[in-house]
Design an enzyme around this catalytic site. Structure first.
Site, short mmCIF file in Angstrom:
data_model
loop_
_atom_site.label_atom_id
_atom_site.label_comp_id
_atom_site.label_asym_id
_atom_site.label_seq_id
_atom_site.Cartn_x
_atom_site.Cartn_y
_atom_site.Cartn_z
N SER A 142 3.61 2.74 -1.62
CA SER A 142 2.44 1.87 -1.61
C SER A 142 1.24 2.73 -1.92
O SER A 142 1.30 3.97 -1.77
CB SER A 142 2.27 1.23 -0.21
OG SER A 142 1.01 0.63 -0.07
N TYR A 155 0.92 1.62 9.31
CA TYR A 155 1.54 1.48 8.00
C TYR A 155 1.22 2.65 7.09
O TYR A 155 2.11 3.18 6.42
CB TYR A 155 1.06 0.17 7.36
CG TYR A 155 1.69 -0.13 6.02
CD1 TYR A 155 3.07 -0.34 5.91
CD2 TYR A 155 0.92 -0.23 4.87
CE1 TYR A 155 3.65 -0.63 4.69
CE2 TYR A 155 1.49 -0.53 3.64
CZ TYR A 155 2.85 -0.72 3.55
OH TYR A 155 3.43 -1.00 2.33
#
Length: 255
Positions: A142, A155
């Protein structure tokens, strides 16, 4: 659950691609893309009913897989006679809390799924990828593997760690017939935000409000391109954002 086929038409005539987290979103789209490109695709996830429908659609194989469970990973990987491509796609986020209010269970889930899950799958399948003579590992991280944002540390730390795991392999596997590509997407409208917000559809929708986000097929097309490169070409890192997104969580939103 669909068992692994043993006929030559599926296991020797076609190269085999494994896609984790394939019951929806980027994983499902990637399975379709690779199947269209001539791969026999083995799809893994926990929602086996969705996997079986997908496997039937693409003439692939569906196997139950929970990357956070060692026994599940062992059962999945042990029955694969050949692996040419591994797409580490399983992952996700939970919650959006500041560090002061961090939910340790959410952090544990994110690290187990994104980091340790990727480690389990990669470690188990590397011998077969090397044996293939032209292996490819694609890890979906990501932009959170390169950036941070407030309330997202659970995250972003997991994705940073997953990215470092993948990048370390680039040196450790130098000299072997295995290529490694990290793909770091920005905002992709999938079930990602729905999972992050425990099924709250209103909260999930607001993430993409006023922008044109990426869709799963956009990332799947990139993976298909990576897999189609000649064996001497290694696309190390690919960052993909929607036009409406800049680094560090900045968006151009239309009212």
């Amino acid at each position: 659950m669909t068992s692994v086929p043993t006929t030559p038409s599926t296991q020797t005539d076609r190269p085999t691609a494994v896609v984790t987290g394939a019951s929806s979103g980027i994983g499902a789209a990637t399975a379709r893309t690779l199947a269209a490109d001539g791969y026999h695709v083995v799809v893994g996830a926990r929602r086996v009913d969705r996997l079986e429908a997908l496997a039937e659609e693409i003439d692939g194989t569906a196997l139950a897989l929970d990357v956070t469970d060692e026994d599940s990973v062992a059962a999945f990987t042990s029955v694969l006679p050949r692996v040419d491509v591994l797409v580490n796609n399983a992952g996700g986020a939970k919650g959006l809390a500041p560090i002061l209010d961090a939910d340790l269970d959410d952090w544990q889930w994110m690290w187990e799924t994104n980091v340790v899950g990727t480690l389990r799958m990669t470690k188990a399948l590397l011998p077969k990828l090397i044996e293939s003579g032209n292996g490819l590992v694609v890890t979906i991280t990501s932009i959170a593997a390169f950036e941070t944002y407030d309330n997202g540390a659970g995250y972003t730390t997991a994705k940073h760690a997953q990215g470092v795991l993948h990048r370390t392999l680039r040196g450790e596997l130098l000299g072997t017939p295995v290529r490694l590509t990290e793909i770091a997407p920005g905002a992709v409208e999938t079930e990602f935000s729905l999972v992050r917000f425990d099924g709250d559809e209103e909260k999930a929708a607001k993430v993409y409000e006023g922008i044109d986000p990426l869709v799963a097929a956009d990332i799947a097309e990139v993976i298909g391109f990576v897999a189609s490169r000649p064996s001497h070409v290694n696309l190390d890192t690919i960052v993909v954002r929607p036009r409406d997104q800049a680094p560090n969580g900045r968006f151009s939103r239309r009212s």
